[in-house]
Design a protein around this motif. Structure first.
Motif, PDB file in Angstrom:
ATOM      1  N   ARG A  91      -5.259  13.702 -20.100  1.00 36.91           N
ATOM      2  CA  ARG A  91      -6.242  13.710 -19.031  1.00 36.91           C
ATOM      3  C   ARG A  91      -7.411  14.616 -19.411  1.00 36.91           C
TER       4      ARG A  91
ATOM      5  N   TRP B 229      -8.356  29.113 -10.751  1.00 37.24           N
ATOM      6  CA  TRP B 229      -7.022  28.780 -10.254  1.00 37.24           C
ATOM      7  C   TRP B 229      -5.996  29.765 -10.777  1.00 37.24           C
TER       8      TRP B 229
ATOM      9  N   ILE C  76      -3.064  -3.148 -16.426  1.00 36.46           N
ATOM     10  CA  ILE C  76      -3.874  -2.221 -17.208  1.00 36.46           C
ATOM     11  C   ILE C  76      -3.717  -2.535 -18.684  1.00 36.46           C
TER      12      ILE C  76
ATOM     13  N   LEU D 275     -10.335  19.879 -16.886  1.00 37.49           N
ATOM     14  CA  LEU D 275     -11.320  20.300 -15.900  1.00 37.49           C
ATOM     15  C   LEU D 275     -12.113  21.468 -16.471  1.00 37.49           C
TER      16      LEU D 275
ATOM     17  N   ASP E 162      -8.725  17.171  -6.708  1.00 36.08           N
ATOM     18  CA  ASP E 162      -9.520  16.846  -7.889  1.00 36.08           C
ATOM     19  C   ASP E 162      -8.721  16.023  -8.893  1.00 36.08           C
ATOM     20  N   ARG E 163      -7.445  16.356  -8.973  1.00 29.86           N
ATOM     21  CA  ARG E 163      -6.622  15.643  -9.933  1.00 29.86           C
ATOM     22  C   ARG E 163      -6.469  14.179  -9.526  1.00 29.86           C
TER      23      ARG E 163
ATOM     24  N   GLN F 144      -9.629  12.357 -10.063  1.00 30.30           N
ATOM     25  CA  GLN F 144      -9.764  12.023 -11.477  1.00 30.30           C
ATOM     26  C   GLN F 144      -8.986  10.759 -11.817  1.00 30.30           C
ATOM     27  N   PHE F 145      -7.774  10.711 -11.292  1.00 28.56           N
ATOM     28  CA  PHE F 145      -6.926   9.551 -11.554  1.00 28.56           C
ATOM     29  C   PHE F 145      -7.596   8.276 -11.053  1.00 28.56           C
TER      30      PHE F 145
ATOM     31  N   SER G  29       2.844  11.760 -11.498  1.00 28.92           N
ATOM     32  CA  SER G  29       1.732  11.250 -12.311  1.00 28.92           C
ATOM     33  C   SER G  29       1.072  10.051 -11.641  1.00 28.92           C
ATOM     34  N   GLU G  30       1.813   9.279 -10.853  1.00 26.65           N
ATOM     35  CA  GLU G  30       1.203   8.084 -10.282  1.00 26.65           C
ATOM     36  C   GLU G  30       1.381   7.919  -8.795  1.00 26.65           C
ATOM     37  N   GLU G  31       2.084   8.845  -8.188  1.00 26.30           N
ATOM     38  CA  GLU G  31       2.254   8.693  -6.759  1.00 26.30           C
ATOM     39  C   GLU G  31       2.448  10.044  -6.108  1.00 26.30           C
TER      40      GLU G  31
ATOM     41  N   ALA H   5      -5.692  -5.547 -19.456  1.00 25.80           N
ATOM     42  CA  ALA H   5      -7.145  -5.358 -19.402  1.00 25.80           C
ATOM     43  C   ALA H   5      -7.652  -4.495 -20.536  1.00 25.80           C
ATOM     44  N   THR H   6      -6.878  -3.458 -20.916  1.00 28.80           N
ATOM     45  CA  THR H   6      -7.387  -2.510 -21.895  1.00 28.80           C
ATOM     46  C   THR H   6      -6.700  -2.641 -23.244  1.00 28.80           C
TER      47      THR H   6
ATOM     48  N   HIS I 275       0.792  -1.226   0.000  1.00 25.64           N
ATOM     49  CA  HIS I 275       0.000   0.000   0.000  1.00 25.64           C
ATOM     50  C   HIS I 275       0.823   1.274   0.000  1.00 25.64           C
TER      51      HIS I 275
ATOM     52  N   ARG J   3      -7.086  21.581  -5.984  1.00 27.64           N
ATOM     53  CA  ARG J   3      -6.693  21.142  -7.318  1.00 27.64           C
ATOM     54  C   ARG J   3      -6.058  19.753  -7.267  1.00 27.64           C
TER      55      ARG J   3
ATOM     56  N   ARG K 186      -3.134   4.906  -6.819  1.00 26.92           N
ATOM     57  CA  ARG K 186      -4.203   3.918  -6.924  1.00 26.92           C
ATOM     58  C   ARG K 186      -4.549   3.318  -5.570  1.00 26.92           C
ATOM     59  N   ARG K 187      -3.749   3.582  -4.545  1.00 20.49           N
ATOM     60  CA  ARG K 187      -4.030   3.063  -3.216  1.00 20.49           C
ATOM     61  C   ARG K 187      -4.866   4.016  -2.376  1.00 20.49           C
TER      62      ARG K 187
ATOM     63  N   ARG L  61      -3.705   7.475 -18.302  1.00 22.19           N
ATOM     64  CA  ARG L  61      -3.818   8.535 -17.314  1.00 22.19           C
ATOM     65  C   ARG L  61      -2.475   9.178 -17.019  1.00 22.19           C
ATOM     66  N   LEU L  62      -1.416   8.576 -17.555  1.00 21.11           N
ATOM     67  CA  LEU L  62      -0.105   9.006 -17.108  1.00 21.11           C
ATOM     68  C   LEU L  62       0.272  10.380 -17.601  1.00 21.11           C
TER      69      LEU L  62
ATOM     70  N   GLU M 236     -10.617   7.250 -13.143  1.00 23.67           N
ATOM     71  CA  GLU M 236     -10.318   6.756 -14.479  1.00 23.67           C
ATOM     72  C   GLU M 236      -9.639   5.402 -14.478  1.00 23.67           C
ATOM     73  N   ASP M 237      -9.389   4.859 -13.295  1.00 16.03           N
ATOM     74  CA  ASP M 237      -8.636   3.608 -13.218  1.00 16.03           C
ATOM     75  C   ASP M 237      -9.302   2.517 -14.057  1.00 16.03           C
ATOM     76  N   PRO M 238      -8.611   2.042 -15.083  1.00 18.36           N
ATOM     77  CA  PRO M 238      -9.225   1.009 -15.933  1.00 18.36           C
ATOM     78  C   PRO M 238      -9.456  -0.299 -15.187  1.00 18.36           C
ATOM     79  N   LEU M 239      -8.720  -0.518 -14.118  1.00 23.54           N
ATOM     80  CA  LEU M 239      -8.895  -1.787 -13.406  1.00 23.54           C
ATOM     81  C   LEU M 239     -10.082  -1.726 -12.460  1.00 23.54           C
TER      82      LEU M 239
ATOM     83  N   TYR N 258       8.718  -0.314  -5.085  1.00 19.90           N
ATOM     84  CA  TYR N 258       7.691   0.508  -5.702  1.00 19.90           C
ATOM     85  C   TYR N 258       7.662   0.290  -7.209  1.00 19.90           C
TER      86      TYR N 258
END
Lengths: 637, 174
Positions: free
Chosen positions: A623, A634, A607, A626, B158-159, B162-163, B90-92, A610-611, A547, B155, B110-111, A617-618, B166-169, A596
């Protein structure tokens, strides 16, 4: 009594599947109900009558999820409409509010008696006018407590719908608790001795969200308990069926396969579906008890001794036999000898108590796999059944202690989320088995590959632990020396507390042992951590379930260029958690990055699988943007 | 590392974002209030023992507490601020903080189970907000980033939201 393995004492029904078995039970339980009730001598009133069970004797049974509002459906005598679907279980009378078993009244009354007796003691000891107050309290108890037991009983009801379990309770404040069936993780059926005599059981409903038990039905008849569990399970299976059918063909296939098997021969299929993974024969339970030597039991025995007055006891036992006279004399002659004898006795009692407690807990232990859930059942006086959904297992823990390890014995625990708070998220899967067997069962829960060797942490950790122990020792010794009266024991002119420093070599040895027993391995499928000298743990932390990733460096660690790292998992216990302490700082950083990185890669691959494409999203350009207004806001701020 | 993924390798200090400088003031005010109360309590204790047989001369105890209070309320927040750094990748979420214990935290987006933005009275005066990130982990199930501009905190919230959405899993984070 119906064994849960065969899921009911009824014979297999021809062409029946799950729903037939559920329904059949209700059919046959109706005639049995009065018989069961005569045990307790109470009326059968709150339970299912023939009229109520009649509708669900209908073989074409309803699929609850095609009939979303069974709870709203009026009671028209046909509570569950029946589209021709493979509904595995019937709600039966469960869809109407049910009362608890009448014997509950008796049980609660009995449970309140000790309090009553306590109130009565002064009156009974001295039945005179002085104790009017206690007499008054006793009467008040009778006037308030007993009717409240009755009221509570009559105001408590439960019912099941395909979506939720609804429990209503409360005399003055009505509580209406509804537990969504999809969130139910575990339906535990418990029976203590009295309950087993009366053929009733306590049903505990546990959910993922809360740490404790969400709903308790105390008590219902055993049949009813098993029916409730069966119905909840089949509703859950249907929901997952419906979901997976649309999402993933593969898993839906496998579940469908189960179902179609079930419809051909329920009993045979059930046996096939339930793979017994582990069983503990009686001698194994005894053996495991012998290894479960706990200081706690000794402490308990000592505290009991305080009340028993060992001298008198020993006198009584020994003095009656003149041949032991010399022994008694010896005890009186030497306090040292007496102390040794007492400790030996306590140890023996502690050991035997440990065996007895263990026997009571793990008698008849067996563990089996049912679909995607591990189930276990064990206990002598209190039979406990438990369910561990495989997907909720966060980590595996192999436990042992030096003695067990010397003889090659291990235990396996699973760290889960949203289960019993009593077990602090750690649930015993295998209480006592050979290493290979433990690993085999563990692999059924979750594929892993225990490394042969572990990487050691920095040897500087010995120094750190040793310094820590010495500081702790000094913190205890210094005030003791300061306040030590000059005329108290001071061997060789040093106050007695100073002698605690003779423990120094032991502390050093302890620090060294901790170092040798601490290790970690970063492997492709996860992180393995070994820790503990007396209580030995090996954690298996799968990459998939990791986690949050931490490194920490205290001010003392930084001086030595050390760091600790730690991967958080859901449901980990607070007391012994898998931290890797004192590794060189750059190793800690790179280990964490590797962990990590594996985590990240694993999910990216998923992903992609699956897709069919990379995670979109990266990049922030892809993205979804908004709303314009927010962005302007902002920009101004 | 050998893989193409971007995580953490880029974790150099210059990339880290600092908190809003006004957070130091907020910390100082909060800690200063506590230190002042304590100093006054000790001062009155000193006063009460003015004519008693005390080991220390009058005012020494108060002076010690006052000096510690200054350290606690004025110096420490500066150190905390200097040691705080974070970066929303972007991911963490990557966080470094701690004055005595240096703690680095990596929270994979994602956690994250849910996010809160909160603000107390004092923080509102400085239009600061704190982002509270809840995970299912057990040791510290929420990670807090204090001292963000409220807009910035929202912000980020929200970002990240959004992530997650949108998670495809779309898996259960536990």
């Amino acid at each position: 009594m119906a064994s849960p393995l065969s899921n009911g004492s009824h014979p297999p029904d021809s062409g029946g599947n799950d729903h037939d078995s559920g329904e059949e039970r209700s059919r046959e339980s109706s005639p049995q109900e009065p018989a069961a009730d005569t045990d307790g001598g109470s009326a059968a009133e709150p339970f299912g009558t023939m009229e109520e069970t009649a509708p669900d004797a209908d073989p074409e049974n309803p699929a609850p999820d095609t009939q979303p509002t069974a709870s709203d459906a009026p009671d028209d005598g046909n509570p569950v409409p029946n589209p021709d679907n493979d509904g595995p279980a019937t709600l039966g009378e469960l869809h109407e509010p049910q009362r608890l078993h009448p014997l509950t009244l008796l049980q609660r009354f009995l449970a309140s008696l000790p309090a009553l007796l306590l109130l009565m003691v002064p009156v009974l000891m001295n039945p005179s006018g002085e104790n009017v107050f206690y007499l008054f309290m006793t009467v008040a108890f009778g006037v308030i407590a007993l009717p409240s037991i009755l009221l509570q009983y009559y105001r408590f009801s439960y019912r099941l719908t395909p979506k939720q379990i609804i429990i209503q309770s409360g005399v003055f404040n009505r509580q209406n608790r509804s537990i969504p069936i999809e969130r139910v993780q575990n339906v535990q059926i418990e029976q203590n001795v009295l309950a087993r005599v009366a053929n009733i059981a306590k049903v505990k409903i546990e959910t993922a969200g809360s740490t404790g038990t969400e709903g308790v039905l105390e008590y219902v008849s055993l049949d009813e308990a098993q029916r409730i569990r069966h119905v909840i399970r089949s509703f859950q299976r249907q929901t997952t069926n419906a979901e997976t059918a649309t999402e993933q063909d593969v898993s839906a296939d496998s579940i469908d396969g189960d179902e179609s098997d079930a419809s051909t021969s329920p009993e045979g299929e059930r046996r096939a579906e339930e793979q017994v993974l582990f069983r503990m024969p009686l001698q194994r339970v005894f053996l495991s008890g012998m290894f479960r030597f706990s200081l706690v039991y000794i402490a308990v025995v000592f505290s009991v001794f305080q009340f028993v007055e060992p001298d008198t006891l020993l006198n009584y036992v020994l003095a009656s036999r003149s041949q032991f006279q010399s022994f008694v004399d010896a005890i009186y002659a030497s306090p040292f000898f007496a102390a040794v004898v007492t400790i030996l006795f306590a140890a023996l009692f502690g050991w035997l108590t440990g065996i007895a407690i263990n026997l009571n807990r793990y008698y008849g232990f067996h563990l089996w796999l049912e679909g995607d859930k591990l189930r276990k059942k064990h206990g002598l006086f209190t039979v406990t059944e438990g369910t561990i959904p495989l997907e909720k297992v966060q980590a595996l823990i192999l436990r042992t202690n030096p003695l067990m390890e010397a003889f090659g014995w291990f235990a396996l625990e699973a760290q889960t989320v949203g289960v019993n708070v009593d077990e602090q998220g750690h649930r015993v899967v295998v209480p006592f088995a050979r290493r290979e067997q433990v690993l085999d069962v563990g692999r059924r829960v979750r594929e892993f590959d225990l490394p042969d060797s572990f990487q050691r942490v920095s040897p500087l950790t010995i120094r750190r632990s040793f310094v820590r122990y010495m500081v702790a020792l000094t913190v205890v010794v210094a005030p003791a020396v300061y306040f030590w009266p000059s005329d108290w024991a001071a061997p060789m002119d040093a106050a007695l507390p100073y002698w605690a420093y003779t423990l120094t070599p032991l502390l050093l040895l302890w620090a060294y042992l901790q170092y040798t027993h601490h290790g970690y391995t970063l492997s492709d499928d996860g992180l393995y951590i070994r820790r503990g000298v007396i209580s030995r743990y090996i954690w298996v932390l799968p990459t998939e379930k990791q986690h949050v990733f931490y490194t920490t460096a205290s001010i003392f660690q930084r001086r030595l260029g050390l760091k600790s790292f730690f991967v958080d998992t859901a449901g980990a216990a607070g007391y012994a958690y898998p931290e890797v302490v004192d590794v060189p700082a750059d190793t800690a950083d790179s280990s964490l990055y590797r962990l990590y990185d594996r985590f990240h890669t694993l999910y990216q691959d998923r992903i992609r699988a699956a897709t069919g494409s990379a995670d979109t999203r990266l990049s922030s350009e892809e993205r979804p943007q908004l709303p314009e207004a927010t962005r302007n806001e902002w920009a101004e701020g | 590392m050998e893989t193409a993924s971007p995580p953490l390798e880029t974790a150099s200090a210059d990339e880290l974002q600092s908190l809003e400088p006004s957070m130091q003031t907020v910390w100082s005010i909060k800690r200063g209030a506590f230190a002042t109360i304590t100093a006054f309590a000790v001062f009155f204790y000193d006063l009460a023992h003015l004519f008693g047989t005390s080991a220390l001369p009058f005012g020494v105890l108060t002076a010690i507490v006052a000096v510690l209070g200054v350290l606690y309320a004025l110096i420490w927040p500066r150190l905390m601020y200097r040691n705080w750094g974070f970066s929303i990748r972007s991911e963490e979420i990557y966080i470094e903080h701690g004055v005595l214990n240096h703690i680095r935290t990596v929270v994979p987006l994602r956690r994250i189970q849910h996010l809160d933005v909160s603000q107390d009275l004092l923080e509102r005066e400085f239009s600061l907000g704190r982002l509270i990130v809840h995970t299912a982990g057990s040791r510290s199930s929420d990670v807090v980033i204090p001292g963000l501009n409220l807009k910035e905190a929202e912000r980020i919230r929200d970002r990240v939201k959004q992530f997650i959405l949108e998670d495809p899993l779309m898996e259960d984070p536990v």
